[in-house]
Design a protein around this motif. Sequence first.
Motif, mmCIF file in Angstrom:
data_model
loop_
_atom_site.group_PDB
_atom_site.id
_atom_site.type_symbol
_atom_site.label_atom_id
_atom_site.label_comp_id
_atom_site.label_asym_id
_atom_site.label_seq_id
_atom_site.Cartn_x
_atom_site.Cartn_y
_atom_site.Cartn_z
ATOM 1 N N GLY B 342 -8.048 -15.938 8.077
ATOM 2 C CA GLY B 342 -6.893 -16.145 8.956
ATOM 3 C C GLY B 342 -5.572 -15.856 8.271
ATOM 4 N N THR B 343 -5.649 -15.312 7.079
ATOM 5 C CA THR B 343 -4.431 -15.014 6.320
ATOM 6 C C THR B 343 -3.968 -13.603 6.616
ATOM 7 N N GLY B 344 -2.824 -13.264 6.027
ATOM 8 C CA GLY B 344 -2.359 -11.876 6.076
ATOM 9 C C GLY B 344 -2.573 -11.230 4.727
ATOM 10 N N MET B 345 -2.182 -9.975 4.636
ATOM 11 C CA MET B 345 -2.341 -9.278 3.373
ATOM 12 C C MET B 345 -1.289 -8.192 3.270
ATOM 13 N N ARG B 346 -0.771 -8.034 2.067
ATOM 14 C CA ARG B 346 0.207 -6.979 1.817
ATOM 15 C C ARG B 346 -0.413 -6.057 0.787
ATOM 16 N N VAL B 347 -0.552 -4.791 1.114
ATOM 17 C CA VAL B 347 -1.260 -3.861 0.232
ATOM 18 C C VAL B 347 -0.392 -2.641 -0.051
ATOM 19 N N TRP B 348 -0.392 -2.252 -1.308
ATOM 20 C CA TRP B 348 0.343 -1.049 -1.733
ATOM 21 C C TRP B 348 -0.669 0.060 -2.048
ATOM 22 N N LEU B 349 -0.801 0.974 -1.130
ATOM 23 C CA LEU B 349 -1.878 1.962 -1.252
ATOM 24 C C LEU B 349 -1.716 2.925 -2.420
ATOM 25 N N GLU B 350 -0.480 3.142 -2.846
ATOM 26 C CA GLU B 350 -0.285 4.087 -3.942
ATOM 27 C C GLU B 350 -0.881 3.572 -5.257
ATOM 28 N N ARG B 351 -1.280 2.308 -5.241
ATOM 29 C CA ARG B 351 -1.893 1.768 -6.461
ATOM 30 C C ARG B 351 -3.380 2.084 -6.559
ATOM 31 N N VAL B 352 -3.977 2.488 -5.474
ATOM 32 C CA VAL B 352 -5.416 2.742 -5.486
ATOM 33 C C VAL B 352 -5.714 3.949 -6.373
ATOM 34 N N PRO B 353 -6.560 3.776 -7.395
ATOM 35 C CA PRO B 353 -6.881 4.915 -8.257
ATOM 36 C C PRO B 353 -7.676 5.966 -7.473
ATOM 37 N N LEU B 354 -7.262 7.193 -7.572
ATOM 38 C CA LEU B 354 -7.842 8.260 -6.762
ATOM 39 C C LEU B 354 -8.527 9.299 -7.627
ATOM 40 N N ARG B 355 -9.495 9.966 -7.001
ATOM 41 C CA ARG B 355 -10.082 11.135 -7.650
ATOM 42 C C ARG B 355 -9.247 12.375 -7.387
ATOM 43 N N GLU B 356 -8.620 12.377 -6.226
ATOM 44 C CA GLU B 356 -7.821 13.539 -5.860
ATOM 45 C C GLU B 356 -6.436 13.047 -5.512
ATOM 46 N N ALA B 357 -5.449 13.572 -6.230
ATOM 47 C CA ALA B 357 -4.098 13.041 -6.087
ATOM 48 C C ALA B 357 -3.523 13.274 -4.712
#
Lengths: 235, 838
Positions: B342-357
Motif C-alpha cells: 500500500g506504499t508508494g515508490m520513487r524510482v530513478w531509472l537512469e540508475r539501472v545498470p544496462l547492457r545497452e546504453a
Amino acid sequence: MRIGVVTFPGSLDDGDAARAARIAGAEAVRLWHGDPDLHGVDAVVLPGGFSYGDYLRCGAIARFAPVMESIIDAARGGLPVLGICNGFQVLCEAHLLPGALTRNQHLHFRNRDQWLKVEATNTAWTNRFTPGQEILIPVKNGEGCFVADQRTLDSLEAEGRVIARYIRGNPNGSQRDIAGITNEAGNVVGIMPHPEHAVEALTGPSLDGLGFFTSVLRALAGATADGQLAGGQQR
Amino acid sequence: MTTQPETATGGAEAPRGVPNQQPAAAAPTNKPSGFAATDVLVDEFADGPDTVGKAQASPDELQPFGELGLKDDEYERIRQILGRRPTASELAMYSIMWSEHCSYKSSKVHLRQFGEKTPANTRMLAGIGENAGVVQISDKIAVTFKVESHNHPSYVEPYQGAATGVGGIVRDILAMGARPIAVMDPLRFGAADHPDTARVLPGVVAGIGGYGNCLGLPNIGGEIVFDPCYQGNPLVNALSIGVLPVERLQKKEATGTGNIVVLLGARTGRDGIGGVSVLASATFDEEAEQRRPSVQVGDPFMEKLLIESCLELYDAGLVSGIQDLGGAGLTCALTETAAAAGTGMRVWLERVPLREASMSPTEILASESQERMLLIVTPENLDKVLAVAEKWGVWATAIGEVTAAGADGTPGRLVISWNDHVVVDVPPGSLADDGPVYARPLREPGDLILLQADRAETLPRPSTGDELRETVLKMIASPNLCDKTWVTEQYDRYVLGNTVLAQPEDSGVLRIDEETGLGVALSVDGNGRFARLDPYEGARLALAEAYRNVAVTGAEPVAVTDCLNFGSPEDPAVMWQFAEAVRGLADGCQQLGTPVTGGNVSFYNQTGAAAIHPTPVVGVLGIFDDVTRRIPMGFPPPAKSGGDLLFLLGETRNELSGSEWAWVTHGHLGGKPPKVDLAAEQALGVLMGRASKAGLVSAAHDLSDGGLAQVLVESCLRRDVGAKVTFPEGETTPFVHLFSESAGRAVVAVPRGHDKAFLALAAECGVPVTAIGVTTEEQSLQVQDQFTISLAELREAWSGTLRKLFGGPAEVAAPAQGEVRSVTLELTDPQAPGGSLS
C-alpha cells in the motif's frame, strides 16, 4: 585430519565433497576462492561444478584464483590434491596434471552410474583400492573427454599414472578410456566421475567413492608416521 | 488527481545515504563494466521521452494500445484511472500487467474456487498470490514448490525458452526465502516422428539441462509426452522446490517509508521485451519466428551467484522485502511490491545498470532480462547488502526508495523518472491488482457428445497369447511408454547429495534433513487425452495420479501445485474446458484434503483454430518423517528362499477409452476416461504409508499410462529381475488385466513372510488385493497361459526408441547393474517364511 574443499563462484558439488570428507572421518574445511590462506589443511579437494560459469574454457579462469596460487605451490610440495570433474579441469589448466578435458564426443551432458576399473593404487587418493578393482561411481559432465598427445598418453601408461579407466562403456569418448590420472609424485589426482556422490547407501549407487577419501586419510597418517608429506608409496 | 511537474522536483533528489547509482564494486574476475543510462551520448528522442507533462499537454495523441494487446475498453479504463492519457512508458506497463499472463483476467473468476474450497490445513505458511506456496513440514523446516509454464518461448527458441523457464521458477522459490533444491520438468511435444519435434525436443532438453545442471539443482522427475495436438504448441512446464527454516520466510511487501529499493543481479538488456504480452498472451501465427527477440536469454552462472547472495542476505536478516523479476520485469516487481504494502515508490531509472546504453525508459521497464531480484532494504543495511553482493560478484544498485501512502490512508503512488523526466506516475495497485476481470463465455465443445460416444472399449482386441505378446512389445516401444533415459541422462540427478529417488521412479524423493531423515516426495502428472474426453474428470485423474505416485513411495501427500495449459480463452469451448478442469481440480483437492498452494495458467496454446488438448498438470508434494523407508519401483532380486510375492492393489475395470493402448494400436481417442474414486486413492495412500512404516513392501509401482503391462515391464527392467504372473479366473480377460488404465491401482512386491501382515493391513484399509504372481530367477516376464518375453527382448524394444528418433551415440552398455544397490530397502525381518502363494 583436515580436508579443505574450495568454493569457486559456480562450484556446485562443494557441499557434497565436504560431506564425503566428513563421512570418511575427516574434518571438512571450506576454502574460499578469493582467500589464498589454506588454513593449515592437510589435503584439498577441488569440487565439481561450473567455476566462473565455465567461461573461456572449463577451469581456465579458476586456475588464476588467489586460492589456486597457494594450492599450486603446496601441491608441488606434496600436498594431496583431488580434482573432481571441474576440479580435474582446473588441475589440467593449472598444469598440475597433463592433458585436457574437452567436450563429450556425443556433445551431450551425460549423467549415469559408471563402472570404472581402478589401476594405479599407489597414490594419495587411491591407496585403499586394489589394482583391477571394479567400482561404480556416478559420472556427470558435458566436457569430460580426456585428451592428450600420444607421447603423453604413452608416458602416463608407462609410468602407471592412469588411476582409473571407464569399463562397460565410455561415457564421453575419453582417449584410452581414461577416467582419472595422477601426477608423478602421486599426490595430485584428477578424476572425471564423482566419488563424492557414492558415499551413502541412501543417495548413491554404491559406497565405492568413499575409498578416495579414506585413502588420503591413510596417506596422511602414513606420511605423519614416516615424516613424509604425502604421496603414498614411492615407486 | 495529483500531477507531477514534468521535471520532478523534491522527490527527484536522491535520498541521503543512497549512493548515486554506483553498483557495488565486484570481484574483478566476473564483473564487466556496464553502461548506465546516463552514459547516453545521443538522446534518441528529439524532445526527450514521453512524460507525464506531455501526456497532460497532448491528451488526444493517438497511442498504439492495440499493437500492445490492449482492447479499446481497457485503454479507456487506463485513461479513467490516470485522468489523462498514459505516457508511452505507462501504456507499456499497463499492457504488460493487464495481459492474460500477468493479470489472470480470464481465469481469475474460476481460480477463486481453489481458495473457496481449500481444505482446512495448518501446514500452509503462504499460498496462492505469493511467488510460491509454502508448506511447513516440521517444527523448524518448510518447503516451497511451484510449477510454471514456459510454453511459448520454448517453441520459438527451444534452448533459451526452456532454460529461462527453469531460471524463472527457481527465482520464484528463492524469493520465498528458500534454497532451491531440485527441479522437475513435465514436457509435451508433437508427434515423436515429426521433423519439428526433432528441432524442439533436443533444444528443450539441452536448455533444461544446461541451466539446471549449471545451477547445481538435481532434476528428479517430470514427464515426456508426445501427441500431435502439441505440434505447434509444445508444453514446457518447470517445477522447482526449495527448503527454508520457517523463520526465514520472506515477504514481497515494500514496507517502510524511506527504505531503499535495490536491483540485484544481471544488467538489464533488450531481451524478452513483450514476452508476456506479445508472446504468452496470443495465439501463434506464421510470424512466430519473428518473435524470437521476445524470448529471454539466460545466464545460469549469474543465477547461481544470485541464489548464493540472496541466501546470505536472508541469513543476515538484511532484507525487508523481495520479489523476483521474471515476466514483466521491473514493471511487475515495482508495482507488486508497492501494491502489496500500500506504499508508494520513487524510482530513478537512469540508475539501472544496462547492457545497452541506448535503452529507452520504456524498454528498461519492459525488459525481461533474467537473473534479477528486487530488494527492499533499510537505509542502515544498504552498505551491508552491497558488500554481500560484492562478495559474490553480483551487481547491486539502489534505484529508488519507498514512499509514504497518502495521509488519508490511500495507497501511495509509483513515480518513475528517467534523467529528470517523469515518465510514470501511477497508483501501483491499478497495475498489479485492478486489472480487468472477464467472465468469458463458456460452451461445451460441439463434438464432445460424439467423441464420448466413440468408445475404445468396442475396438478390436488382441486375444491370443501371441497377439498379446506382440502388443506388449509394440506398446513399450511407443514414444510415450518407452525408456526416457536419452532425455534424463542429460540432467544431473546427483548434485547436492540428497537425491533418494529420481526418474524413472514414480516420484522424486529428496532427503531434507540429514540428521532426522525428514524428506519429501514430489510427482507431476497430467493426461491431456483424458481431459479432452472430460476435463472435469481429467483434472481429477491428473490429481489422483500424482497423489498415487507420491503415496506409493510411502510418503504422505499434503499439498498441490498446478500448471493449467489450455488453448485460447476467447474460444468458449476452450473456456468451458478450463472452467470444468478448475472445478474438477478444486473439488478433488477438497476431497483429498490437499490444498492448491499456487501454480500458473497458460492460455493461448493454440495455433490458428487448433487448440491443444486441455492439459492440467498437477504436482503433489508428500512428506516422509524418515526418508530411508521410501519404496522404490524396481523388483528386488529374489531371495534364496524364493521371489517376492506380487500383488495388484485396487480394482481393474474394462476401461480403455483414452488409453495408451487405444492410441498406439488404433490411433483412437474417444469414449469416457476411467472412473475416479478419490476415497479409494486415499485408502491406497493410507495402506502404502502404513506398509512403508512397517517395512512390509520391497517395491511398489503406480499403474497409469499403459496399465499393468507397462508396470510389470518397468519394475522388471529396473533391476533386471524377472516375474511370473497369473491372472485370476473371472470375467476380466488377460487383455483387460494387462492394458486397462483404471485409476487407483498399484503393484507391490512383498517379501515372503510379510504377505499375511500385508494382506491384513490391506483389508483393514479397505483396499482390494489380487495376488498376481512372484518375482523369479529366470530373466523373463511370463504371463501364464499367454506368453513369455525375455528381459533382453523387453529391454531391446523399450530402450531404443528415443535414440532412433533423436540421434546420439550408440549405446555402449546396459545400465550399470549396481544402480540397484541404492534402492535396496531395509525391511523388517520376515516372520517364519511360509508364503501363501507360489
